[in-house]
Design a protein around this motif. Sequence first.
Motif, short mmCIF file in Angstrom:
data_model
loop_
_atom_site.label_atom_id
_atom_site.label_comp_id
_atom_site.label_asym_id
_atom_site.label_seq_id
_atom_site.Cartn_x
_atom_site.Cartn_y
_atom_site.Cartn_z
N GLN A 1 71.37 40.50 31.51
CA GLN A 1 72.05 40.02 32.70
C GLN A 1 71.59 40.75 33.96
N GLU A 2 71.27 42.04 33.82
CA GLU A 2 70.74 42.76 34.98
C GLU A 2 69.41 42.15 35.43
N VAL A 3 68.58 41.76 34.47
CA VAL A 3 67.31 41.11 34.81
C VAL A 3 67.57 39.78 35.52
N GLU A 4 68.52 39.02 35.01
CA GLU A 4 68.84 37.73 35.63
C GLU A 4 69.33 37.91 37.06
N ARG A 5 70.13 38.92 37.30
CA ARG A 5 70.60 39.16 38.67
C ARG A 5 69.44 39.54 39.59
N LEU A 6 68.56 40.40 39.10
CA LEU A 6 67.42 40.80 39.92
C LEU A 6 66.52 39.61 40.25
N GLN A 7 66.47 38.63 39.36
CA GLN A 7 65.65 37.43 39.59
C GLN A 7 66.40 36.35 40.36
N GLY A 8 67.67 36.63 40.69
CA GLY A 8 68.44 35.67 41.48
C GLY A 8 69.03 34.54 40.68
N ARG A 9 69.05 34.65 39.36
CA ARG A 9 69.64 33.60 38.52
C ARG A 9 71.12 33.92 38.33
N LEU A 10 71.93 33.50 39.29
CA LEU A 10 73.34 33.90 39.34
C LEU A 10 74.30 32.83 38.84
N SER A 11 73.80 31.64 38.53
CA SER A 11 74.69 30.50 38.29
C SER A 11 75.63 30.72 37.11
N LYS A 12 75.21 31.49 36.09
CA LYS A 12 76.05 31.66 34.91
C LYS A 12 77.16 32.70 35.10
N PHE A 13 77.11 33.45 36.21
CA PHE A 13 78.09 34.50 36.43
C PHE A 13 79.30 33.97 37.19
N ASP A 14 80.44 34.60 36.95
CA ASP A 14 81.68 34.22 37.61
C ASP A 14 81.55 34.41 39.12
N GLY A 15 81.81 33.35 39.86
CA GLY A 15 81.72 33.42 41.31
C GLY A 15 82.99 33.84 42.00
N GLY A 16 84.04 34.12 41.21
CA GLY A 16 85.31 34.51 41.83
C GLY A 16 85.92 33.38 42.63
N ASP A 17 85.82 32.15 42.10
CA ASP A 17 86.34 30.99 42.83
C ASP A 17 87.83 31.11 43.14
N ALA A 18 88.56 31.84 42.30
CA ALA A 18 89.99 32.00 42.52
C ALA A 18 90.29 32.74 43.82
N TYR A 19 89.30 33.44 44.36
CA TYR A 19 89.51 34.24 45.57
C TYR A 19 88.98 33.56 46.82
N ILE A 20 88.46 32.34 46.69
CA ILE A 20 87.96 31.62 47.86
C ILE A 20 89.12 31.27 48.78
N ASP A 21 88.97 31.58 50.05
CA ASP A 21 90.02 31.33 51.04
C ASP A 21 89.34 30.93 52.35
N SER A 22 89.44 29.65 52.68
CA SER A 22 88.76 29.16 53.89
C SER A 22 89.36 29.74 55.17
N HIS A 23 90.55 30.31 55.07
CA HIS A 23 91.19 30.89 56.26
C HIS A 23 90.94 32.39 56.39
N HIS A 24 90.20 32.97 55.44
CA HIS A 24 89.91 34.40 55.51
C HIS A 24 88.98 34.68 56.68
N PRO A 25 89.06 35.86 57.28
CA PRO A 25 88.22 36.14 58.45
C PRO A 25 86.72 36.00 58.23
N TYR A 26 86.22 36.16 56.98
CA TYR A 26 84.76 36.11 56.83
C TYR A 26 84.25 35.66 55.46
N THR A 27 85.04 35.64 54.41
CA THR A 27 84.49 35.48 53.06
C THR A 27 83.75 34.15 52.86
N SER A 28 84.26 33.07 53.42
CA SER A 28 83.60 31.76 53.21
C SER A 28 82.26 31.68 53.93
#
Length: 605
Positions: free
Chosen positions: A94-121
């Motif tokens: 998984q460290e190799v995949e991250r270094l190569q930019g293959r991030l799709s299989k990892f948890d994106g933390g969708d539960a923390y998405i907040d369009s009203h947050h000052p900067y995260t979106s």
Amino acid sequence: MSEKREDLYVSRARAFAEKEKRAASKSGLVSWLRVGVFLGGVATAWYFFSQGNQLAGGVAVLLCYTLFVVVLRWHSRLDFKYRQLLLLRRVNEQEVERLQGRLSKFDGGDAYIDSHHPYTSDLDIFGHNSLFQLMNRSVTSIGKARLAGWLQVAAAPAEVLQRQEAVAELAQPQQLDWLQASLALPMHYKHDQEPASGFLAWLSGASFYRQHPWVKVLLLVLPVLTVAAIVAWLYGYSGWIAVAFLLVQYGVAHRFRLERDEYYENSIGIYEAMRSYTRQLRHIEKHTFTAPRLQQLRQGLQQAGTTASASLHQLANIIDFFSYRLSTLMAFFLNAILMWDFIWMYRLEQWKHRYLKQLETSLEGLAEIEALASIAAFQHAHPGYAVPQLSQQPFELRATALAHPLIFSVRPVANDFETAGAGRTMVITGSNMSGKTTFLRTVGINMVMALMGAPVCAQRFRVAPAQVYTAMRTADNLAENTSSFYAELKRLRMLLELTEQGEPVFYLLDEILKGTNSRDRHIGAMSLIRQLHHRNASGLISTHDLELGAMEEELPQSVQNYSFNSDIIGDEIIFDYKLTKGICRSFNASKLMQLMGIDIKEEAL
């Protein structure tokens, strides 16, 4: 440097794969040994019993059962070792995949998405191809939540320094084995149930025996009387007494069936997590730390006369015994004779009175160590990244070779940049696709990383604490009947309200007021810059509106012009993505339209 780290992880993955094969082979042999012990025990016992030697048969059963349990536990340890090696291989892959930019299989933390947050979106902190995917290594809900919280809120300077010191220790090469083992341990268990916070909230209010103290008396007396009556019945005495006691137990169980179900349903969902936490805490308790923050967290795991792992192990066992009710036949006999559910409800409440506070403290500490471990693994994977310095000079930001950590497809172009002082605005102009917006996001995401205690994608980075605020991705909202222009105005109003609170705000505004005509856009943008000039704020504004560059003459000490430029050579547009001082003097919109098939007259180019 990243190439060297990639080679290291590939090498470690191969080494763990070899160990994994040997461990799997040994585990398989012991598994067959377990089968052999069982079959041998059955055959031996059958032989003696068939010969009429009851004593020898009983001894054979006892010895074979003991040997079977020993082999079973041996196999369990070997199987755990095999799965740990498998997971360690996966951690390095998984460290190799991250270094190569293959991030799709990892948890994106969708539960923390907040369009009203000052900067995260706007800064891709969560979601697809996000910083959370790149940085997070935790699989537990508490570890993810803690890291997400750090990404959402900047820490106080003293806290940032403590985290940096702790991360520096965990990211040392000699700590890599311990670090990766800590990342692999929670992967043995499922973490898809309710988070621990829900269980803790319920458990703190659970008080069945306080409301029904007479059931405790029955719990102490009734099972003993019932078993005694059954034994007496087997020896020829009347069975009516045993039946009476069984009916009483059935009546009590039926009376409180909803309460029994409540205790079970609220506790069983946390069982896998508690087993995971126990393993993780043991791993931490056995380790010696030198960073003060890590030492403090480890010391907090020793309370109430026992270690955190020991108390959680007790809780996991209580929940495990409670789960015997899943077997209908076993649950009937256990609850009809021994008041089984009530025993473990009582044990759970007794555990709560003794260890609940320790559990809350322990999980807080574990969540923080998990978050620190994620940052440490990220720092180990990127040894060339700078550990930021915190500045006391308001709005100081000085970066050397600053780049975006989420650009993988090409080698990111790094830029030097610096600013300092309140009321300053850097106006960035540039042609289409020249890199204006990417640069704003580069500044913003690295500030977020720095102010959470993580390394940044730069050679050197010095920053003063400030609230990051962005207005970039405004869009229509049909549900709220909101146009993109009005949505942008709402974001700008939030910015103004934030600057009224007195805390330093560093803003990043991309193509502001783009939803209106050029005259209104120009007037509005200039008015906003003048207004922010008098607030405790500074920041960057990207624009196609070259007239904003004139504000450098109006406010020469507060407004500075920067630009990204491009060159048109034949039918090709060349971008260098380098930040330069001054207003942009090269344009490519007409050429881009021509390349897309729009018939643009040559004199317009």
